[in-house]
Design a protein around this motif. Structure first.
Motif, PDB file in Angstrom:
ATOM      1  N   VAL A  33      -1.139  70.926  32.077  1.00 14.70           N
ATOM      2  CA  VAL A  33      -2.094  71.858  32.678  1.00 14.70           C
ATOM      3  C   VAL A  33      -2.218  71.534  34.164  1.00 14.70           C
ATOM      4  N   GLU A  34      -2.014  72.570  34.962  1.00 12.24           N
ATOM      5  CA  GLU A  34      -2.190  72.438  36.407  1.00 12.24           C
ATOM      6  C   GLU A  34      -3.095  73.563  36.873  1.00 12.24           C
ATOM      7  N   VAL A  35      -3.937  73.273  37.848  1.00 12.18           N
ATOM      8  CA  VAL A  35      -4.769  74.307  38.444  1.00 12.18           C
ATOM      9  C   VAL A  35      -4.358  74.420  39.901  1.00 12.18           C
ATOM     10  N   THR A  36      -3.983  75.628  40.297  1.00 14.41           N
ATOM     11  CA  THR A  36      -3.618  75.870  41.691  1.00 14.41           C
ATOM     12  C   THR A  36      -4.832  76.442  42.416  1.00 14.41           C
ATOM     13  N   LYS A  37      -4.913  76.161  43.696  1.00 18.58           N
ATOM     14  CA  LYS A  37      -6.082  76.599  44.480  1.00 18.58           C
ATOM     15  C   LYS A  37      -5.860  77.944  45.163  1.00 18.58           C
ATOM     16  N   GLU A  38      -4.662  78.216  45.631  1.00 19.46           N
ATOM     17  CA  GLU A  38      -4.383  79.450  46.380  1.00 19.46           C
ATOM     18  C   GLU A  38      -3.223  80.207  45.756  1.00 19.46           C
ATOM     19  N   PRO A  39      -3.434  81.172  44.938  1.00 19.87           N
ATOM     20  CA  PRO A  39      -4.727  81.622  44.415  1.00 19.87           C
ATOM     21  C   PRO A  39      -5.187  80.694  43.294  1.00 19.87           C
ATOM     22  N   LEU A  40      -6.459  80.749  42.997  1.00 20.34           N
ATOM     23  CA  LEU A  40      -7.014  79.942  41.915  1.00 20.34           C
ATOM     24  C   LEU A  40      -6.445  80.433  40.595  1.00 20.34           C
ATOM     25  N   ALA A  41      -5.681  79.564  39.950  1.00 18.66           N
ATOM     26  CA  ALA A  41      -5.007  79.940  38.702  1.00 18.66           C
ATOM     27  C   ALA A  41      -4.775  78.696  37.860  1.00 18.66           C
ATOM     28  N   VAL A  42      -4.603  78.903  36.575  1.00 24.86           N
ATOM     29  CA  VAL A  42      -4.227  77.813  35.677  1.00 24.86           C
ATOM     30  C   VAL A  42      -2.787  78.064  35.245  1.00 24.86           C
ATOM     31  N   VAL A  43      -2.002  76.982  35.279  1.00 27.31           N
ATOM     32  CA  VAL A  43      -0.600  77.036  34.875  1.00 27.31           C
ATOM     33  C   VAL A  43      -0.439  76.062  33.719  1.00 27.31           C
ATOM     34  N   ILE A  44       0.009  76.566  32.583  1.00 33.76           N
ATOM     35  CA  ILE A  44       0.168  75.738  31.384  1.00 33.76           C
ATOM     36  C   ILE A  44       1.641  75.764  30.997  1.00 33.76           C
ATOM     37  N   THR A  45       2.200  74.577  30.843  1.00 32.11           N
ATOM     38  CA  THR A  45       3.613  74.459  30.505  1.00 32.11           C
ATOM     39  C   THR A  45       3.754  73.750  29.167  1.00 32.11           C
ATOM     40  N   PHE A  46       4.581  74.308  28.300  1.00 32.05           N
ATOM     41  CA  PHE A  46       4.899  73.724  27.001  1.00 32.05           C
ATOM     42  C   PHE A  46       6.333  73.211  27.081  1.00 32.05           C
ATOM     43  N   ILE A  47       6.519  71.927  26.774  1.00 34.31           N
ATOM     44  CA  ILE A  47       7.844  71.318  26.862  1.00 34.31           C
ATOM     45  C   ILE A  47       8.174  70.671  25.523  1.00 34.31           C
ATOM     46  N   ASP A  48       9.316  71.060  24.949  1.00 25.39           N
ATOM     47  CA  ASP A  48       9.757  70.432  23.705  1.00 25.39           C
ATOM     48  C   ASP A  48      11.264  70.227  23.762  1.00 25.39           C
ATOM     49  N   GLN A  49      11.751  69.375  22.888  1.00 29.98           N
ATOM     50  CA  GLN A  49      13.187  69.082  22.821  1.00 29.98           C
ATOM     51  C   GLN A  49      13.799  69.643  21.544  1.00 29.98           C
ATOM     52  N   GLY A  60       8.784  67.093  15.796  1.00 34.07           N
ATOM     53  CA  GLY A  60       9.050  66.457  17.080  1.00 34.07           C
ATOM     54  C   GLY A  60       7.858  66.632  17.996  1.00 34.07           C
ATOM     55  N   ALA A  61       7.975  66.108  19.179  1.00 32.26           N
ATOM     56  CA  ALA A  61       6.871  66.139  20.136  1.00 32.26           C
ATOM     57  C   ALA A  61       6.889  67.395  20.991  1.00 32.26           C
ATOM     58  N   VAL A  62       5.714  67.757  21.450  1.00 39.66           N
ATOM     59  CA  VAL A  62       5.548  68.815  22.449  1.00 39.66           C
ATOM     60  C   VAL A  62       4.576  68.288  23.495  1.00 39.66           C
ATOM     61  N   THR A  63       4.900  68.535  24.743  1.00 38.94           N
ATOM     62  CA  THR A  63       4.010  68.172  25.841  1.00 38.94           C
ATOM     63  C   THR A  63       3.368  69.444  26.366  1.00 38.94           C
ATOM     64  N   VAL A  64       2.050  69.380  26.537  1.00 39.29           N
ATOM     65  CA  VAL A  64       1.296  70.485  27.122  1.00 39.29           C
ATOM     66  C   VAL A  64       0.800  69.990  28.479  1.00 39.29           C
ATOM     67  N   VAL A  93       1.814  65.497  21.861  1.00 41.33           N
ATOM     68  CA  VAL A  93       1.448  65.346  20.451  1.00 41.33           C
ATOM     69  C   VAL A  93       2.596  65.861  19.597  1.00 41.33           C
ATOM     70  N   ASP A  94       2.528  65.591  18.295  1.00 39.01           N
ATOM     71  CA  ASP A  94       3.504  66.171  17.374  1.00 39.01           C
ATOM     72  C   ASP A  94       3.312  67.682  17.331  1.00 39.01           C
ATOM     73  N   ALA A  95       4.414  68.386  17.268  1.00 40.74           N
ATOM     74  CA  ALA A  95       4.395  69.854  17.205  1.00 40.74           C
ATOM     75  C   ALA A  95       4.130  70.283  15.767  1.00 40.74           C
ATOM     76  N   THR A  96       2.857  70.213  15.384  1.00 38.08           N
ATOM     77  CA  THR A  96       2.428  70.650  14.056  1.00 38.08           C
ATOM     78  C   THR A  96       1.265  71.622  14.219  1.00 38.08           C
ATOM     79  N   VAL A  97       1.115  72.523  13.246  1.00 40.80           N
ATOM     80  CA  VAL A  97       0.015  73.489  13.340  1.00 40.80           C
ATOM     81  C   VAL A  97      -1.340  72.792  13.355  1.00 40.80           C
ATOM     82  N   GLU A  98      -1.407  71.603  12.764  1.00 43.09           N
ATOM     83  CA  GLU A  98      -2.672  70.855  12.770  1.00 43.09           C
ATOM     84  C   GLU A  98      -3.071  70.431  14.188  1.00 43.09           C
ATOM     85  N   ASN A  99      -2.122  70.380  15.105  1.00 37.30           N
ATOM     86  CA  ASN A  99      -2.419  69.962  16.480  1.00 37.30           C
ATOM     87  C   ASN A  99      -2.707  71.125  17.424  1.00 37.30           C
TER      88      ASN A  99
END
Length: 142
Positions: free
Chosen positions: A64-80, A58-62, A6-12
């Motif tokens: 989300v990955e969930v790993t099983k061992e150990p159970l965890a959430v991994v969130i990555t923010f990617i922008d240019q 500009g755009a930002v990509t969010v 999405v666009d990197a705006t506070v509204e998003n």
């Protein structure tokens, strides 16, 4: 792995938060961890919205990955946007009074304290910031 761009705006910020929450609900993420993640999204996405492309948008990509061992959430923010490592900044001195403390840095400090891992790299013209939150033992039983 799921991604939202999405666009990197506070509204998003709510759009990104809702997207991540949808993924977390499928894994019965504990409410405390979900709240900590929501605060981290608000801080990190907000920083990208305010500084990465300023004054442009500009755009930002969010991701989300969930790993099983150990159970965890991994969130990555990617922008240019402009290269910026928020982890390089010195932590604020939280022992000082609010009046004596330098402005800025408290949000990323809170993210560092509430997440189990946080990393940054600038690669291929992209800022890549990743946070990881381990799920509690109760979640593994569900």
């Amino acid at each position: 792995m799921k991604e939202l761009t999405v666009d990197a705006t506070v509204e998003n910020i709510p759009v990104a938060t809702d997207f991540v929450n949808e993924q977390l609900e499928a894994f019965h993420c504990p409410m405390k961890a979900q709240m900590q993640i929501a605060i981290a999204i608000d801080e990190l996405f907000g920083n990208i919205a305010h500084y990465a492309y300023n004054p442009e948008v500009g755009a930002v990509t969010v991701r989300v990955e969930v790993t099983k061992e150990p159970l965890a959430v991994v969130i990555t923010f990617i922008d240019q946007g402009k290269p910026y490592d928020p982890l390089a900044r010195e932590n604020p001195d939280v022992t000082l009074s609010v009046e004596d403390r330098d402005i800025g840095g408290l949000g990323i400090y809170m993210v560092k304290k509430s997440m189990d891992d946080i990393s940054y790299e600038y690669r291929g013209g992209q800022n890549i910031l990743t946070i990881k939150k381990n799920m509690s033992e109760e979640t593994k039983k569900m």
